[in-house]
Write a protein that holds these residues in place. Sequence first.
Motif, PDB file in Angstrom:
ATOM      1  N   TYR A  10       0.831  -1.202   0.000  1.00  0.00           N
ATOM      2  CA  TYR A  10       0.000   0.000   0.000  1.00  0.00           C
ATOM      3  C   TYR A  10       0.870   1.257   0.000  1.00  0.00           C
ATOM      4  O   TYR A  10       0.604   2.214  -0.743  1.00  0.00           O
TER       5      TYR A  10
ATOM      6  N   ILE B 292       2.332   1.890  -3.469  1.00  0.00           N
ATOM      7  CA  ILE B 292       1.383   2.503  -4.404  1.00  0.00           C
ATOM      8  C   ILE B 292       1.291   4.009  -4.143  1.00  0.00           C
ATOM      9  O   ILE B 292       1.317   4.824  -5.080  1.00  0.00           O
TER      10      ILE B 292
ATOM     11  N   HIS C 185       2.733   6.661  -6.968  1.00  0.00           N
ATOM     12  CA  HIS C 185       1.712   7.402  -7.713  1.00  0.00           C
ATOM     13  C   HIS C 185       1.138   8.484  -6.792  1.00  0.00           C
ATOM     14  O   HIS C 185       0.043   8.336  -6.243  1.00  0.00           O
TER      15      HIS C 185
ATOM     16  N   GLY D 297      -5.416   9.403  -7.538  1.00  0.00           N
ATOM     17  CA  GLY D 297      -5.825   8.080  -7.955  1.00  0.00           C
ATOM     18  C   GLY D 297      -5.253   6.983  -7.080  1.00  0.00           C
ATOM     19  O   GLY D 297      -5.851   5.905  -6.932  1.00  0.00           O
ATOM     20  N   ALA D 298      -4.078   7.220  -6.487  1.00  0.00           N
ATOM     21  CA  ALA D 298      -3.486   6.229  -5.588  1.00  0.00           C
ATOM     22  C   ALA D 298      -4.339   6.025  -4.352  1.00  0.00           C
ATOM     23  O   ALA D 298      -4.403   4.919  -3.811  1.00  0.00           O
TER      24      ALA D 298
ATOM     25  N   ARG E  78      -7.618   6.166  -4.180  1.00  0.00           N
ATOM     26  CA  ARG E  78      -8.709   5.272  -4.567  1.00  0.00           C
ATOM     27  C   ARG E  78      -8.223   3.821  -4.620  1.00  0.00           C
ATOM     28  O   ARG E  78      -8.896   2.910  -4.117  1.00  0.00           O
ATOM     29  N   GLU E  79      -7.065   3.611  -5.249  1.00  0.00           N
ATOM     30  CA  GLU E  79      -6.551   2.252  -5.400  1.00  0.00           C
ATOM     31  C   GLU E  79      -6.298   1.596  -4.047  1.00  0.00           C
ATOM     32  O   GLU E  79      -6.658   0.423  -3.827  1.00  0.00           O
TER      33      GLU E  79
ATOM     34  N   ALA F 149      -8.399  -1.496  -2.277  1.00  0.00           N
ATOM     35  CA  ALA F 149      -7.695  -2.726  -1.920  1.00  0.00           C
ATOM     36  C   ALA F 149      -7.909  -3.093  -0.459  1.00  0.00           C
ATOM     37  O   ALA F 149      -8.133  -4.258  -0.119  1.00  0.00           O
TER      38      ALA F 149
END
Length: 409
Positions: free
Chosen positions: A168, A171, A175, A179-180, A182-183, A187
């Motif tokens: 985590y 990521i 980034h 947007g990171a 959200r990802e 997750a």
Amino acid sequence: MNRLLNTVRPYAWGSTTAIPALLGTEPTGEPQAELWMGAHPGAPSRLDCGAGPEALDALIDADPAAELGDATVKRFGPRLPFLLKVLAAGAPLSVQVHPDLAQARAGFADEEARGVPLDAPHRNYKDANHKPEMLVALSPFEGLCGFRRPTEAAALIDALGVDALVPYADILRAHPEDGALREVLAAVLGADPAEMAGTVHAAAEAAARLAATPGTPYAADYAAYAGAARHFPGDRGLVAAMLLNHVRLQPGEALYLGAGVPHAYLDGLGVEIMANSDNVLRCGLTPKHIDVPELLRIVRFEADDPAVLRPEAGPDGEELYAAPIDEFRLSRYVLAPGSGPRTLDRDAPQILLCTAGQVRLRTPDATPSGAAGPGTELLLGPGESCWIRAGEHTELGGEGTVFRATVAA
């Protein structure tokens, strides 16, 4: 003007002492989370207009124009568009977001069409309204509000030294755009809760250790997360909470929480005002239902520093907490000894809440009878409140602090 008789909601996260201390009553040993002032059907305030206590929502239903004023009815319909509360958090509330008006209308219509019962535990939309809200601290107050910048969240997670959280942090660091966020949130909430429990326990233990280590960056933040973990052991929402800003308010400071902003209250006493809605989508720190796809659709993935609000000085001693919303307007008066009366004329409904001292309300040609009605005087102490119908001429005096809730002009 009429004194309000209000209901205390005994939610499990409520403080056992804060609201009794405000009201000057003995604690019962049970949590007392929220004191509601308004016409919400879940716990409407009551007032006596001469024929015994009557629910405020019923009084408004009987003659909306007389109570709310024609302008308010035209703008918001025949209902009081805001709900005022005293909120006392003794344990963390769930991390949550609220939809905007279009999302609420669409979500409510969809669940109605699918026949989802209003009291179903998996229902997201209890009504077709949005729920912007504002909280003003009456005591030192802690909360979570909005997303951290991804690189900052990565540094905070990295310092825990928990191997399972490294992907985590990678990521977020690789980034550093929104947007990171959200990802990572997708997750975390999409992971199996049982498999995440061990990771969350390790993260909580590391946070407690870092909070107690002198000179640790984010020590106060780690203390807040470790405290939340004690109430929700193993809850994957702890990792989601670490993506959010930890905020500490001093008395008189405020937060405004618009649609899609993830937040949670952790500890403290405050005055809260919101649009009259029950729509909540949860992200974690809760045993309740989490609808991950709908949540990800509603959340605003925008990293920023939380905007702590302070009151803006206005005419006649009124201090306004400015908010970009029409359904409510919140201000306060801090009345010094010997200060002259303030006139509270307004062609809209008002609720006044005293939080300190003793304040006096009077209508023209008042006599100090203590009863409600034309030509009378009403005294309010801490935790006491009153209803002022639209267009009613009222003067405010005494010595103390009063919050004034109404609608925007």
